[in-house]
Design a protein around this motif. Structure first.
Motif, short mmCIF file in Angstrom:
data_model
loop_
_atom_site.label_atom_id
_atom_site.label_comp_id
_atom_site.label_asym_id
_atom_site.label_seq_id
_atom_site.Cartn_x
_atom_site.Cartn_y
_atom_site.Cartn_z
N GLY A 17 0.81 -1.23 0.00
CA GLY A 17 0.00 0.00 0.00
C GLY A 17 0.84 1.27 0.00
O GLY A 17 0.49 2.24 0.68
N SER A 19 1.08 3.20 -2.53
CA SER A 19 0.58 4.10 -3.57
C SER A 19 -0.07 5.35 -3.00
O SER A 19 -0.30 6.33 -3.71
CB SER A 19 -0.42 3.36 -4.48
N SER A 20 -0.39 5.35 -1.69
CA SER A 20 -0.96 6.57 -1.09
C SER A 20 -0.79 6.55 0.43
O SER A 20 -0.33 5.55 1.01
CB SER A 20 -2.46 6.69 -1.44
N ILE A 22 -0.18 6.59 4.34
CA ILE A 22 0.90 6.24 5.28
C ILE A 22 2.00 5.44 4.57
O ILE A 22 3.20 5.71 4.76
CB ILE A 22 0.33 5.47 6.49
N ARG A 44 -2.48 -2.17 -5.76
CA ARG A 44 -3.15 -2.33 -7.04
C ARG A 44 -2.68 -1.25 -8.02
O ARG A 44 -2.42 -1.50 -9.16
CB ARG A 44 -4.66 -2.29 -6.86
N SER A 45 -2.58 0.01 -7.51
CA SER A 45 -2.13 1.07 -8.42
C SER A 45 -0.66 1.41 -8.16
O SER A 45 -0.15 1.24 -7.04
CB SER A 45 -3.01 2.31 -8.28
N ASP A 61 -3.63 -7.31 -6.06
CA ASP A 61 -4.74 -7.16 -5.12
C ASP A 61 -4.46 -8.17 -4.00
O ASP A 61 -4.63 -9.38 -4.18
CB ASP A 61 -6.06 -7.48 -5.83
N LEU A 62 -4.05 -7.67 -2.86
CA LEU A 62 -3.62 -8.55 -1.76
C LEU A 62 -4.78 -9.28 -1.09
O LEU A 62 -4.54 -10.18 -0.28
CB LEU A 62 -2.81 -7.76 -0.72
N ASN A 92 1.10 -2.65 5.45
CA ASN A 92 0.37 -1.40 5.65
C ASN A 92 -0.99 -1.36 4.94
O ASN A 92 -1.92 -0.70 5.43
CB ASN A 92 1.27 -0.24 5.15
N SER A 93 -1.14 -2.09 3.82
CA SER A 93 -2.40 -2.02 3.05
C SER A 93 -3.59 -2.33 3.95
O SER A 93 -3.54 -3.24 4.77
CB SER A 93 -2.40 -3.07 1.92
N ALA A 142 -1.44 -1.36 12.54
CA ALA A 142 -2.76 -1.64 13.14
C ALA A 142 -3.50 -0.31 13.21
O ALA A 142 -3.57 0.43 12.21
CB ALA A 142 -2.59 -2.29 14.51
N TYR A 156 -13.77 -3.52 10.77
CA TYR A 156 -12.46 -2.85 10.68
C TYR A 156 -11.74 -2.88 12.03
O TYR A 156 -10.58 -3.29 12.12
CB TYR A 156 -12.64 -1.39 10.21
N LYS A 160 -8.23 -4.84 13.08
CA LYS A 160 -7.03 -4.17 13.60
C LYS A 160 -6.65 -4.70 14.99
O LYS A 160 -5.47 -4.71 15.36
CB LYS A 160 -7.24 -2.65 13.62
N THR A 189 -5.51 9.81 10.75
CA THR A 189 -4.38 10.30 9.94
C THR A 189 -4.92 10.79 8.60
O THR A 189 -5.76 10.12 8.00
CB THR A 189 -3.39 9.12 9.69
N SER A 191 -5.32 10.98 5.02
CA SER A 191 -4.99 10.09 3.88
C SER A 191 -6.30 9.84 3.13
O SER A 191 -7.32 10.46 3.44
CB SER A 191 -4.41 8.77 4.40
N ASN A 192 -6.26 8.88 2.21
CA ASN A 192 -7.50 8.53 1.48
C ASN A 192 -8.42 7.65 2.31
O ASN A 192 -9.51 7.28 1.86
CB ASN A 192 -7.16 7.76 0.19
N1 LIG Z 1 -5.88 7.08 8.05
C1 LIG Z 1 -6.14 6.74 9.29
O1 LIG Z 1 -6.78 7.48 10.05
C2 LIG Z 1 -5.60 5.43 9.83
C3 LIG Z 1 -5.57 5.26 11.22
C4 LIG Z 1 -5.09 4.08 11.73
C5 LIG Z 1 -4.64 3.07 10.88
N2 LIG Z 1 -4.69 3.26 9.53
C6 LIG Z 1 -4.21 2.16 8.68
O2 LIG Z 1 -3.12 2.61 7.91
C7 LIG Z 1 -3.01 1.81 6.73
C8 LIG Z 1 -2.82 2.72 5.52
O3 LIG Z 1 -4.01 3.49 5.34
P1 LIG Z 1 -3.98 5.00 4.89
O4 LIG Z 1 -4.54 5.80 5.99
O5 LIG Z 1 -2.66 5.39 4.35
O6 LIG Z 1 -5.10 4.96 3.75
P2 LIG Z 1 -5.00 5.06 2.16
O7 LIG Z 1 -4.41 6.35 1.76
O8 LIG Z 1 -6.38 4.73 1.70
O9 LIG Z 1 -4.01 3.88 1.74
C9 LIG Z 1 -4.40 2.54 1.70
C10 LIG Z 1 -3.38 1.76 0.89
O10 LIG Z 1 -3.80 0.38 0.88
C11 LIG Z 1 -3.72 -0.11 -0.45
N3 LIG Z 1 -4.74 -1.13 -0.71
C12 LIG Z 1 -6.09 -1.02 -0.54
N4 LIG Z 1 -6.68 -2.14 -0.97
C13 LIG Z 1 -5.70 -2.96 -1.42
C14 LIG Z 1 -5.68 -4.26 -1.99
N5 LIG Z 1 -6.82 -4.94 -2.19
N6 LIG Z 1 -4.48 -4.82 -2.32
C15 LIG Z 1 -3.34 -4.13 -2.11
N7 LIG Z 1 -3.29 -2.91 -1.57
C16 LIG Z 1 -4.46 -2.32 -1.24
C17 LIG Z 1 -4.01 1.11 -1.33
O11 LIG Z 1 -3.41 0.91 -2.61
P3 LIG Z 1 -4.24 0.61 -3.95
O12 LIG Z 1 -5.57 1.28 -3.83
O13 LIG Z 1 -3.35 1.17 -5.02
O14 LIG Z 1 -4.33 -0.87 -4.03
C18 LIG Z 1 -3.31 2.23 -0.56
O15 LIG Z 1 -1.97 2.34 -0.98
C19 LIG Z 1 -4.28 0.95 6.66
O16 LIG Z 1 -3.98 -0.36 7.11
C20 LIG Z 1 -5.21 1.64 7.64
O17 LIG Z 1 -6.13 0.76 8.21
C21 LIG Z 1 -5.15 4.41 8.99
#
Ligand SMILES: NC(=O)c1ccc[n+]([C@@H]2O[C@H](COP(=O)([O-])OP(=O)(O)OC[C@H]3O[C@@H](n4cnc5c(N)ncnc54)[C@H](OP(=O)(O)O)[C@@H]3O)[C@@H](O)[C@H]2O)c1
Length: 274
Positions: A17, A19-20, A22, A44-45, A61-62, A92-93, A142, A156, A160, A189, A191-192
């Motif tokens: 993960g 591509s965007s 964290i 994926r991207s 696609d993991l 991280n994905s 997590a 979700y 975690k 955080t 992000s997307n």
């Molecule tokens: N943002 C928050 O508030 C927050 C808080 C605590 C924990 N987290 C955790 O941090 C991690 C990263 O999330 P983020 O906040 O950085 O969100 P994000 O910007 O949406 O990033 C998610 C990443 O996961 C990848 N992903 C999604 N589906 C996938 C699949 N089927 N196969 C492979 N890769 C996949 C996406 O890449 P593609 O779409 O290109 O596949 C993307 O790079 C996640 O585990 C999330 O649960 C986030």
């Protein structure tokens, strides 16, 4: 400077993960401290930035077990093509899906378990023999959602909680070996993530609650710092630390009700924003 010295031990880093959000920030932070490292990204991207002359993007696609197995074989070949040095794996994905269980699409919930839980165990298990040979660190992302049940994000939060407990236990299983784990629990955080989870507006505005919400760059910087310090668990931000600490001391049913009330409010705000 200390960090620059520390990260010289790694020759390969694998991020899922990147591509965007964290994951992307972790890759960029690693590029700053270890410019010669071989970067492998699994998502994926394709990331919109250069992974370096030896870097490689593995489109996958993991949540698909067969695709993960094929990619892991390719990854092992890639690691062996870099002769020496430790390996850093960052699981991280992940994604969330906001709403009440009866209303949510079951296929998406199961796919979330496949990605957030099964893929973490599967990829780590497939790469562990190589990591044990070379030495390394497994970082598992997590969440602070791992510390209590999360109504409206039930699957979700539970996914975690699995990652947090599994990652901490794995660290003990690996005691005495050349591999250890770091469990990272970020709070909200930028992000997307929130858009992908179906929130109409991010629940936190940047800087609205110091020690609670932060940028993905800040989470990445703290993660690298925790790796270099040999930490087993990182909860990002002092307020997240307090909430998860006191939350875990409260009766579980009560803390679930409080969490539910907070997340229900977000649902109302989501409707108002539409
Ligand atoms: N943002 C928050 O508030 C927050 C808080 C605590 C924990 N987290 C955790 O941090 C991690 C990263 O999330 P983020 O906040 O950085 O969100 P994000 O910007 O949406 O990033 C998610 C990443 O996961 C990848 N992903 C999604 N589906 C996938 C699949 N089927 N196969 C492979 N890769 C996949 C996406 O890449 P593609 O779409 O290109 O596949 C993307 O790079 C996640 O585990 C999330 O649960 C986030």
């Amino acid at each position: 400077m200390k960090q620059l010295e520390y990260f010289k031990r790694f020759s390969v880093i694998i991020v899922t993960g990147g591509s965007s959000g964290i994951g992307c920030s972790i890759i960029k932070a690693i590029q700053n401290v270890a410019p010669d490292i071989t970067l492998c990204n699994l998502s994926r991207s394709k990331p919109a930035f250069f992974l370096g002359p030896t870097g490689q993007h593995f489109p996958v696609d993991l949540s698909d077990a067969t695709a993960l197995a094929d990619t892991a074989s390719e990854l092992i070949k890639k690691i062996h093509s870099v002769p020496n040095g430790e390996v850093l794996l960052v699981n991280n994905s992940g994604f969330g899906d906001y709403g009440r269980m009866p209303d949510l699409e079951l296929k998406k919930q199961l796919s979330m378990i496949d990605l957030n839980v099964r893929a973490v165990v599967d990829l780590t298990a497939r790469l562990l023999p190589t990591l044990l040979e070379r030495g390394g660190v497994v970082v598992n992302i997590a969440s602070t959602a791992a510390f209590q049940p999360t109504p409206y994000l039930a699957t979700y939060g539970a996914s975690k909680a699995f990652v947090r407990n599994w990652s901490l236990a794995l660290n003990e299983d690996l005691r005495g070996s050349k591999v250890r784990t770091l469990t990272v629990c970020p709070g909200p955080t930028q992000s997307n993530f929130f858009k992908a989870a179906g929130f109409a507006t991010p629940p936190m505005k940047k800087g609205s609650a110091p020690g609670l919400d932060m940028s993905s760059e800040e989470v990445a910087a703290r993660t690298l710092n925790a790796i270099a310090k040999g930490q087993a668990l990182l909860v990002t931000g002092w307020m997240n630390h307090c909430i998860s600490f006191f939350g875990s001391k409260m009766p579980l049913v009560a803390v679930t009700r409080i969490g539910g009330a907070i997340l229900r409010k977000m649902r109302l705000e989501q409707h108002r924003a539409q």
